[in-house]
Design an enzyme around this catalytic site. Sequence first.
Site, PDB file in Angstrom:
ATOM      1  N   ASP A 159       7.925  10.236   2.356  1.00  0.00           N
ATOM      2  CA  ASP A 159       8.900  10.367   1.269  1.00  0.00           C
ATOM      3  C   ASP A 159      10.144  11.135   1.686  1.00  0.00           C
ATOM      4  O   ASP A 159      11.245  10.847   1.211  1.00  0.00           O
ATOM      5  CB  ASP A 159       8.257  10.990   0.020  1.00  0.00           C
ATOM      6  CG  ASP A 159       7.560  12.313   0.281  1.00  0.00           C
ATOM      7  OD1 ASP A 159       7.730  12.901   1.364  1.00  0.00           O
ATOM      8  OD2 ASP A 159       6.817  12.769  -0.623  1.00  0.00           O
ATOM      9  N   ASP A 160      10.000  12.118   2.594  1.00  0.00           N
ATOM     10  CA  ASP A 160      11.182  12.837   3.089  1.00  0.00           C
ATOM     11  C   ASP A 160      12.176  11.870   3.729  1.00  0.00           C
ATOM     12  O   ASP A 160      13.389  11.973   3.542  1.00  0.00           O
ATOM     13  CB  ASP A 160      10.773  13.888   4.126  1.00  0.00           C
ATOM     14  CG  ASP A 160       9.883  14.964   3.553  1.00  0.00           C
ATOM     15  OD1 ASP A 160       9.864  15.126   2.321  1.00  0.00           O
ATOM     16  OD2 ASP A 160       9.193  15.639   4.334  1.00  0.00           O
ATOM     17  N   CYS A 179       0.213   2.677  -4.496  1.00  0.00           N
ATOM     18  CA  CYS A 179      -0.549   3.891  -4.792  1.00  0.00           C
ATOM     19  C   CYS A 179       0.273   5.140  -4.468  1.00  0.00           C
ATOM     20  O   CYS A 179       1.162   5.117  -3.623  1.00  0.00           O
ATOM     21  CB  CYS A 179      -1.839   3.921  -3.973  1.00  0.00           C
ATOM     22  SG  CYS A 179      -2.967   2.556  -4.296  1.00  0.00           S
ATOM     23  N   ASP A 189       2.715  14.781   1.372  1.00  0.00           N
ATOM     24  CA  ASP A 189       3.826  13.854   1.249  1.00  0.00           C
ATOM     25  C   ASP A 189       3.277  12.490   0.853  1.00  0.00           C
ATOM     26  O   ASP A 189       2.206  12.073   1.318  1.00  0.00           O
ATOM     27  CB  ASP A 189       4.573  13.706   2.584  1.00  0.00           C
ATOM     28  CG  ASP A 189       5.474  14.893   2.876  1.00  0.00           C
ATOM     29  OD1 ASP A 189       6.199  15.324   1.966  1.00  0.00           O
ATOM     30  OD2 ASP A 189       5.450  15.370   4.025  1.00  0.00           O
ATOM     31  N   ASP A 229      11.154  11.486  -3.900  1.00  0.00           N
ATOM     32  CA  ASP A 229      11.512  12.907  -3.995  1.00  0.00           C
ATOM     33  C   ASP A 229      12.717  13.157  -4.894  1.00  0.00           C
ATOM     34  O   ASP A 229      13.571  14.005  -4.602  1.00  0.00           O
ATOM     35  CB  ASP A 229      11.791  13.487  -2.607  1.00  0.00           C
ATOM     36  CG  ASP A 229      10.517  13.957  -1.917  1.00  0.00           C
ATOM     37  OD1 ASP A 229       9.517  14.194  -2.614  1.00  0.00           O
ATOM     38  OD2 ASP A 229      10.526  14.093  -0.677  1.00  0.00           O
ATOM     39  N   HIS A 267       0.826  -1.201   0.000  1.00  0.00           N
ATOM     40  CA  HIS A 267       0.000   0.000   0.000  1.00  0.00           C
ATOM     41  C   HIS A 267       0.864   1.256   0.000  1.00  0.00           C
ATOM     42  O   HIS A 267       1.935   1.293   0.600  1.00  0.00           O
ATOM     43  CB  HIS A 267      -0.903   0.036   1.233  1.00  0.00           C
ATOM     44  CG  HIS A 267      -2.074  -0.886   1.161  1.00  0.00           C
ATOM     45  ND1 HIS A 267      -2.902  -0.948   0.066  1.00  0.00           N
ATOM     46  CD2 HIS A 267      -2.569  -1.783   2.061  1.00  0.00           C
ATOM     47  CE1 HIS A 267      -3.858  -1.838   0.290  1.00  0.00           C
ATOM     48  NE2 HIS A 267      -3.675  -2.369   1.489  1.00  0.00           N
TER      49      HIS A 267
END
Length: 433
Positions: A324-325, A348, A308, A355, A292
């Site tokens: 994502d950071d 998804c 994010d 990034d 997921h």
Amino acid sequence: SGTKKLLNFLPEPDASMYGYGQQMNSGYGQGYGQQQGYPQQPQQPTAQPKQQQPQPPQQAAAPAAPQQSTRDASPYSNAVAGQRPMGAAQYKGPNTVEVAAKVVMLSGCMDDQTSADVSDVSSFGLPADVGPGGAGGACTNALQHVVHNVAGDAAVTAGKYPYNKLLVDMQAFLKRRQYTQVPQLSSSQPLGLGDAFMIKSPNARRTKALMIGINYTGHGVGELTGCHNDVITMRQYITSKWGFSDTPQTMRVLMDDGRNMSPTKANILAGFRWLVSDNQPGDALFIHYSGHGSQTVDTSGDEESGYDSTMVPLDYRSAGQIVDDDIFLQVVTPLKAGVEMFCLMDCCHSGTIMDLPYNIAATKENMQGLSTGTLQTLPQNMKFFKKKKKLAIILAAGATGAVVGGPIGCLAAMCCAAGSMAAHEQIKARSAN
């Protein structure tokens, strides 16, 4: 019946809450509900799951168009450009960060889309010796279809299958199967779209791979069926066609199957650190994630959309998601110049989940340029923002042994910060030249 069913971890909200009835459809995968501001956050983290795809009909006639009433209707989707969610930090503007290593990511969909979990990939026409069969992710198995059936294994491994052709072929195949997701290619450095699709350079000195497949076994609602099979398929592909080693020292597999290491948040983050811990020039690294993906409100101001993208670990309810950071800081910044990494993200909202500063999606608007070669290089990713300030804070905390809270988690641990600081010094040196 060929229709798509969207599964939710929580009961489906009233459609009027998010404007689902105001659907837009302007091309590949653009049918999503307009969003009228970000809703109240639940007490526990929620995740927007893959779509569950029943087996398409086995007949010559094209299958009926899938039902679209709930397609991409996620409260976490960045549905309307320029419409930021409530609670998002003020956007601080664009800024590029140079990355030392070459990182290429192929994702199964754009940030505002969901990605399909297919109940039976036999309809994809894969060779009999490819993967275990049964369920699988649309992205993973579309990639398998085009490399085996369209390009041919010999041409691919010989470096005769360019990235633009890969994107065009994957998008054309997905569209024929009536999937709305649009594959996207990203890179840490300028990348020629005519360059050869390559998971590992022929002269790589060694390989390491991290394979993650989460079916959310036992979760009931939101449980997937094809993610373990995706890992098996990609493990077979990179070892048999690209020469990756699968010893315990060179490959780590995380699956919720009771046999492999469990894909908890702590174990995934530990896997990231293991993968990059001793990287050296000439290394070929690989990440495959099937599970997921979601989106959450950006609290640092580095995303123009206000969201994010996230990975959803097995224990997301208690441990939270992986933003994502964090992926960028743990996986990308510690890599040294001369290291190459290829990542396949079958989840998804994965378009910019690492990034990376350059990207392109196989949208309707881009297909002609990709097909004809007039689009020659990846354009700059305009969602790649203000990473320097956040990185500096984390590195400073790591140097003192402190732990940074919030979505950064335990990134500032000394063992991780040391590698990141070395990479940051390379970035500063290259930026000064």
